[in-house]
Design an enzyme around this catalytic site. Sequence first.
Site, PDB file in Angstrom:
ATOM      1  N   GLU A  36      29.087 -17.505 -10.455  1.00 53.57           N
ATOM      2  CA  GLU A  36      28.357 -17.267  -9.255  1.00 53.57           C
ATOM      3  C   GLU A  36      29.014 -18.620  -8.175  1.00 53.57           C
ATOM      4  N   LEU A  40      22.271 -18.386  -7.584  1.00 49.45           N
ATOM      5  CA  LEU A  40      21.829 -17.375  -8.539  1.00 49.45           C
ATOM      6  C   LEU A  40      20.742 -16.588  -8.013  1.00 49.45           C
ATOM      7  N   THR A  43      22.445 -11.845  -3.023  1.00 46.73           N
ATOM      8  CA  THR A  43      21.854 -11.069  -1.823  1.00 46.73           C
ATOM      9  C   THR A  43      20.323 -10.801  -1.709  1.00 46.73           C
ATOM     10  N   GLY A 181      21.603  -1.753  15.901  1.00 43.85           N
ATOM     11  CA  GLY A 181      21.405  -0.801  14.602  1.00 43.85           C
ATOM     12  C   GLY A 181      19.996  -0.447  14.132  1.00 43.85           C
ATOM     13  N   GLY A 183      19.046   0.984  11.566  1.00 40.29           N
ATOM     14  CA  GLY A 183      18.927   1.183  10.092  1.00 40.29           C
ATOM     15  C   GLY A 183      17.643   0.578   9.523  1.00 40.29           C
ATOM     16  N   TYR A 184      17.468   0.631   8.050  1.00 39.70           N
ATOM     17  CA  TYR A 184      16.496   0.062   7.438  1.00 39.70           C
ATOM     18  C   TYR A 184      16.305  -1.529   7.695  1.00 39.70           C
ATOM     19  N   VAL A 267      24.328  -3.357  11.510  1.00 45.91           N
ATOM     20  CA  VAL A 267      25.026  -2.272  11.300  1.00 45.91           C
ATOM     21  C   VAL A 267      25.760  -1.537   9.990  1.00 45.91           C
ATOM     22  N   GLY A 268      25.128  -2.150   8.922  1.00 47.46           N
ATOM     23  CA  GLY A 268      25.405  -1.829   7.712  1.00 47.46           C
ATOM     24  C   GLY A 268      25.979  -2.988   6.750  1.00 47.46           C
ATOM     25  N   HIS A 440      -9.574   7.813  -7.665  1.00 47.08           N
ATOM     26  CA  HIS A 440     -10.057   7.727  -6.293  1.00 47.08           C
ATOM     27  C   HIS A 440     -10.812   6.419  -6.049  1.00 47.08           C
TER      28      HIS A 440
HETATM   29  P1  FAD Z   1      24.782  -9.075  -4.528  1.00 47.22           P
HETATM   30  O1  FAD Z   1      23.267  -9.246  -4.654  1.00 47.22           O
HETATM   31  O2  FAD Z   1      25.354  -9.101  -3.215  1.00 47.22           O
HETATM   32  O3  FAD Z   1      25.105 -10.310  -5.626  1.00 47.22           O
HETATM   33  C1  FAD Z   1      26.859 -10.664  -5.323  1.00 47.22           C
HETATM   34  C2  FAD Z   1      26.873 -12.076  -5.861  1.00 47.22           C
HETATM   35  O4  FAD Z   1      28.325 -12.183  -6.299  1.00 47.22           O
HETATM   36  C3  FAD Z   1      26.535 -12.991  -4.671  1.00 47.22           C
HETATM   37  O5  FAD Z   1      25.572 -13.944  -4.956  1.00 47.22           O
HETATM   38  C4  FAD Z   1      28.131 -13.567  -4.341  1.00 47.22           C
HETATM   39  O6  FAD Z   1      27.963 -14.949  -3.989  1.00 47.22           O
HETATM   40  C5  FAD Z   1      28.703 -13.526  -5.735  1.00 47.22           C
HETATM   41  N1  FAD Z   1      30.269 -13.440  -5.737  1.00 47.22           N
HETATM   42  C6  FAD Z   1      31.123 -12.286  -5.025  1.00 47.22           C
HETATM   43  N2  FAD Z   1      32.343 -12.501  -5.089  1.00 47.22           N
HETATM   44  C7  FAD Z   1      32.183 -13.753  -5.990  1.00 47.22           C
HETATM   45  C8  FAD Z   1      33.414 -14.512  -6.548  1.00 47.22           C
HETATM   46  N3  FAD Z   1      34.654 -13.887  -6.364  1.00 47.22           N
HETATM   47  N4  FAD Z   1      33.221 -15.468  -7.501  1.00 47.22           N
HETATM   48  C9  FAD Z   1      31.933 -15.912  -7.546  1.00 47.22           C
HETATM   49  N5  FAD Z   1      30.609 -15.468  -7.182  1.00 47.22           N
HETATM   50  C10 FAD Z   1      31.193 -14.336  -6.359  1.00 47.22           C
HETATM   51  N6  FAD Z   1      17.782  -3.610  -1.688  1.00 47.22           N
HETATM   52  C11 FAD Z   1      16.710  -2.870  -2.004  1.00 47.22           C
HETATM   53  O7  FAD Z   1      16.840  -2.367  -3.331  1.00 47.22           O
HETATM   54  N7  FAD Z   1      15.316  -3.096  -1.515  1.00 47.22           N
HETATM   55  C12 FAD Z   1      14.934  -3.779  -0.603  1.00 47.22           C
HETATM   56  O8  FAD Z   1      14.117  -4.042   0.115  1.00 47.22           O
HETATM   57  C13 FAD Z   1      16.418  -4.574   0.110  1.00 47.22           C
HETATM   58  N8  FAD Z   1      16.154  -5.327   1.199  1.00 47.22           N
HETATM   59  C14 FAD Z   1      17.303  -6.180   1.746  1.00 47.22           C
HETATM   60  C15 FAD Z   1      17.035  -6.680   2.880  1.00 47.22           C
HETATM   61  C16 FAD Z   1      18.180  -7.270   3.375  1.00 47.22           C
HETATM   62  C17 FAD Z   1      18.055  -8.366   4.594  1.00 47.22           C
HETATM   63  C18 FAD Z   1      19.487  -7.269   2.715  1.00 47.22           C
HETATM   64  C19 FAD Z   1      20.303  -8.060   3.221  1.00 47.22           C
HETATM   65  C20 FAD Z   1      19.837  -6.322   1.617  1.00 47.22           C
HETATM   66  C21 FAD Z   1      18.601  -5.707   1.197  1.00 47.22           C
HETATM   67  N9  FAD Z   1      18.489  -4.944   0.051  1.00 47.22           N
HETATM   68  C22 FAD Z   1      17.648  -4.392  -0.616  1.00 47.22           C
HETATM   69  C23 FAD Z   1      19.997  -4.773  -0.757  1.00 47.22           C
HETATM   70  C24 FAD Z   1      20.126  -5.691  -2.027  1.00 47.22           C
HETATM   71  O9  FAD Z   1      20.421  -6.962  -1.606  1.00 47.22           O
HETATM   72  C25 FAD Z   1      21.529  -5.280  -2.499  1.00 47.22           C
HETATM   73  O10 FAD Z   1      21.662  -3.955  -2.725  1.00 47.22           O
HETATM   74  C26 FAD Z   1      21.552  -5.981  -3.845  1.00 47.22           C
HETATM   75  O11 FAD Z   1      21.462  -7.482  -3.744  1.00 47.22           O
HETATM   76  C27 FAD Z   1      23.005  -5.697  -4.579  1.00 47.22           C
HETATM   77  O12 FAD Z   1      23.268  -6.239  -5.969  1.00 47.22           O
HETATM   78  P2  FAD Z   1      24.553  -6.995  -6.214  1.00 47.22           P
HETATM   79  O13 FAD Z   1      24.298  -7.322  -7.636  1.00 47.22           O
HETATM   80  O14 FAD Z   1      25.354  -5.673  -6.344  1.00 47.22           O
HETATM   81  O15 FAD Z   1      25.310  -7.815  -5.149  1.00 47.22           O
HETATM   82  P1  FAD Z   2     -23.122  12.077  -6.338  1.00 49.47           P
HETATM   83  O1  FAD Z   2     -21.851  11.799  -5.344  1.00 49.47           O
HETATM   84  O2  FAD Z   2     -24.177  11.009  -6.410  1.00 49.47           O
HETATM   85  O3  FAD Z   2     -23.826  13.225  -5.319  1.00 49.47           O
HETATM   86  C1  FAD Z   2     -24.969  13.894  -5.998  1.00 49.47           C
HETATM   87  C2  FAD Z   2     -25.727  14.560  -4.745  1.00 49.47           C
HETATM   88  O4  FAD Z   2     -26.524  15.367  -5.238  1.00 49.47           O
HETATM   89  C3  FAD Z   2     -26.396  13.631  -3.720  1.00 49.47           C
HETATM   90  O5  FAD Z   2     -25.610  13.630  -2.421  1.00 49.47           O
HETATM   91  C4  FAD Z   2     -27.666  13.666  -4.041  1.00 49.47           C
HETATM   92  O6  FAD Z   2     -28.318  13.679  -2.873  1.00 49.47           O
HETATM   93  C5  FAD Z   2     -27.877  15.153  -4.366  1.00 49.47           C
HETATM   94  N1  FAD Z   2     -28.831  15.579  -5.104  1.00 49.47           N
HETATM   95  C6  FAD Z   2     -29.484  15.215  -6.299  1.00 49.47           C
HETATM   96  N2  FAD Z   2     -30.361  15.973  -6.763  1.00 49.47           N
HETATM   97  C7  FAD Z   2     -30.683  16.930  -5.939  1.00 49.47           C
HETATM   98  C8  FAD Z   2     -31.683  18.069  -5.810  1.00 49.47           C
HETATM   99  N3  FAD Z   2     -32.438  17.894  -6.868  1.00 49.47           N
HETATM  100  N4  FAD Z   2     -31.603  18.650  -4.721  1.00 49.47           N
HETATM  101  C9  FAD Z   2     -30.569  18.451  -3.712  1.00 49.47           C
HETATM  102  N5  FAD Z   2     -29.590  17.805  -3.806  1.00 49.47           N
HETATM  103  C10 FAD Z   2     -29.809  16.825  -5.071  1.00 49.47           C
HETATM  104  N6  FAD Z   2     -16.050   6.102  -8.163  1.00 49.47           N
HETATM  105  C11 FAD Z   2     -14.725   5.831  -8.153  1.00 49.47           C
HETATM  106  O7  FAD Z   2     -14.289   6.834  -8.682  1.00 49.47           O
HETATM  107  N7  FAD Z   2     -14.095   5.109  -7.664  1.00 49.47           N
HETATM  108  C12 FAD Z   2     -14.621   3.999  -6.935  1.00 49.47           C
HETATM  109  O8  FAD Z   2     -14.066   3.143  -6.121  1.00 49.47           O
HETATM  110  C13 FAD Z   2     -16.198   4.109  -6.694  1.00 49.47           C
HETATM  111  N8  FAD Z   2     -16.869   3.273  -6.124  1.00 49.47           N
HETATM  112  C14 FAD Z   2     -18.201   3.335  -6.047  1.00 49.47           C
HETATM  113  C15 FAD Z   2     -18.936   2.415  -5.101  1.00 49.47           C
HETATM  114  C16 FAD Z   2     -20.303   2.245  -5.039  1.00 49.47           C
HETATM  115  C17 FAD Z   2     -21.030   1.434  -4.340  1.00 49.47           C
HETATM  116  C18 FAD Z   2     -20.893   3.786  -5.718  1.00 49.47           C
HETATM  117  C19 FAD Z   2     -22.473   3.598  -5.393  1.00 49.47           C
HETATM  118  C20 FAD Z   2     -20.250   4.346  -6.631  1.00 49.47           C
HETATM  119  C21 FAD Z   2     -19.022   4.452  -6.601  1.00 49.47           C
HETATM  120  N9  FAD Z   2     -18.196   5.429  -7.396  1.00 49.47           N
HETATM  121  C22 FAD Z   2     -16.866   5.057  -7.438  1.00 49.47           C
HETATM  122  C23 FAD Z   2     -18.725   6.542  -8.067  1.00 49.47           C
HETATM  123  C24 FAD Z   2     -18.906   7.511  -7.329  1.00 49.47           C
HETATM  124  O9  FAD Z   2     -19.329   7.480  -6.060  1.00 49.47           O
HETATM  125  C25 FAD Z   2     -19.559   8.820  -7.944  1.00 49.47           C
HETATM  126  O10 FAD Z   2     -19.095   8.757  -9.340  1.00 49.47           O
HETATM  127  C26 FAD Z   2     -19.396   9.966  -7.516  1.00 49.47           C
HETATM  128  O11 FAD Z   2     -19.780  10.095  -6.230  1.00 49.47           O
HETATM  129  C27 FAD Z   2     -20.169  10.996  -8.426  1.00 49.47           C
HETATM  130  O12 FAD Z   2     -19.927  12.263  -7.778  1.00 49.47           O
HETATM  131  P2  FAD Z   2     -21.475  13.263  -8.119  1.00 49.47           P
HETATM  132  O13 FAD Z   2     -20.841  14.473  -7.260  1.00 49.47           O
HETATM  133  O14 FAD Z   2     -21.192  13.635  -9.386  1.00 49.47           O
HETATM  134  O15 FAD Z   2     -22.570  12.738  -7.481  1.00 49.47           O
END
Ligand code: FAD
Ligand code: FAD
Length: 461
Positions: A36, A40, A43, A181, A183-184, A267-268, A440
């Site tokens: 290299e 290391l 890019t 350009g 692009g992304y 531009v690429g 959820h």
């Molecule tokens: P490179 O990573 O280019 O590595 C080649 C290496 O070979 C270099 O270090 C160079 O110095 C060395 N080399 C070349 N010739 C010689 C030689 N003769 N002797 C010794 N060393 C040599 N890709 C993604 O998947 N996701 C992204 O989010 C993403 N974002 C990017 C953002 C930017 C700004 C840029 C520029 C690129 C981005 N890419 C992204 C693309 C990604 O960086 C490349 O696809 C990836 O690095 C390619 O890997 P490579 O090993 O083929 O080449």
């Molecule tokens: P409920 O949503 O409790 O609905 C039961 C309904 O029946 C109520 O509206 C009640 O008033 C009504 N009811 C009851 N008895 C009667 C009756 N006799 N007559 C008429 N109506 C009645 N789950 C996740 O998957 N992910 C989470 O991130 C998550 N976060 C949570 C955060 C908090 C603070 C809490 C409290 C719960 C969380 N849960 C989460 C759990 C989730 O809310 C419950 O699992 C889900 O709402 C259950 O759905 P259910 O329909 O069985 O009961």
Amino acid sequence: MIEPIQTKVLVIGGGPGGYVAAIRCGQLGLDTTLVEADKLGGTCLIRGCIPSKAIINAAGHFETMTHAASAKGLHGMKLAAVPTLDMAELVAWKDGVVRKLNIGVGALLKRAKVRVVQGWATFSDAKTCKVGEQTITAEHVILANGSKPVELPFLPFGGNVVSSTEALDLAELPKKLVVVGAGYIGLELGIAFRKLGAEVTVVEALDRILPLYDAELVAPVAKWLKANGVTLHLSAKANSADKNGLIVEMSDGKTETLPADKILVTVGRKPNTEGWGREAMALDMDGRFVKVDDQCRTSMKNVWAVGDLVGEPMLEHKAATQGEMVAEIIAGKKRRFNPASIPAVCFTEPEIVSAGMLPSDAAARGDNVITALFPFAANGRALSMDAGEGFVRVLARKDDHRVLGIQAVGAHVAELAGEFSLALEMGAVLEDIAGTIHVHPTLGEAFHESALRALGQAIHI
Ligand code: FAD
Ligand code: FAD
């Protein structure tokens, strides 16, 4: 004279393609050497994915603070003082994140007993290279040379014209940033700089932003740009720059200067195919990329190539997957690069995920498909996060309900990419998704509901 190194596997490049290949080779007991020239991590870790996401994340915090400090406040929360930004400190924090990963990659390579040689490799034939005075010969060569930003000849990098690399290292926030350009990379960074307080203008030659995606998917991003005062010039061509800013030919044919203290050109990217003796290796090319088959074999026996060097999509996870696969093939395992999808994420505001086919791909193939969309406006978790914009959309074959493509746009949807890919890799049908309990309240429920909706059984819409 320095003792020549003879190695079973020589990996060129310490980016995700190269370092993953080298670690896996080491784990499989192959004597492995990685060269290299820079840090290391490549890019992605040093000047791409990770530093950009660090800045994007920080910009999100700053935006929240800015909202809280506005006259309206944020849901009853108010900041008494306007937040301030020390760009140099933010960049230093980002550098700390990058440093951790850089050190981590070094440690992983060491643990896998990979020999790391620092310097630029130049090949004299397909299996021999020199790094300074050091000669290295190998039985297998894995090329992972990566890519670099495309430079426009009439807008060369330097001075106020920067690539993504320099944009991630600015000591000061530009007051006026013009992004060339839409692009992304340009939009990810443009949006982050807007959140940090820069005035941002985007110039795009095509008539739309993020041209890889359809209008429906991109609409929430376009809406954010508009609502947040990002000026967008579509069908507009950047011509040149002077000290006042960027000179642009607008869609109406008129020329305008857009004031800028930084011009970010995104531009690429282009593969690094020059300056390391590719010619001496006599590799076949596929357009601008090194040609490989579905096992990442080049035209030369036991020379392999992976990552950005071998084609689109130029993404980290593609490079790493190919690197790991080649290591296993060299070690005698049967592997092929044949993913059901290579998902992609844009870390824009909001985020976009795409895995598998888009509706336009299905239309082009003449497939008979069902598409269904579930909006985050009907998802409790999204609303609780103030993120009701966007949706999950599923595309499935009409006859057997096999899922072919899944897209989402919305805050935090990047984290859904793994579930989407898994569904495609496992060959899920709509009923599989409908029959899977989703927690959820989470954004993933929107995926569940989109499948229910495709089956005509939606509950919450
Ligand atoms: P490179 O990573 O280019 O590595 C080649 C290496 O070979 C270099 O270090 C160079 O110095 C060395 N080399 C070349 N010739 C010689 C030689 N003769 N002797 C010794 N060393 C040599 N890709 C993604 O998947 N996701 C992204 O989010 C993403 N974002 C990017 C953002 C930017 C700004 C840029 C520029 C690129 C981005 N890419 C992204 C693309 C990604 O960086 C490349 O696809 C990836 O690095 C390619 O890997 P490579 O090993 O083929 O080449
Ligand atoms: P409920 O949503 O409790 O609905 C039961 C309904 O029946 C109520 O509206 C009640 O008033 C009504 N009811 C009851 N008895 C009667 C009756 N006799 N007559 C008429 N109506 C009645 N789950 C996740 O998957 N992910 C989470 O991130 C998550 N976060 C949570 C955060 C908090 C603070 C809490 C409290 C719960 C969380 N849960 C989460 C759990 C989730 O809310 C419950 O699992 C889900 O709402 C259950 O759905 P259910 O329909 O069985 O009961």
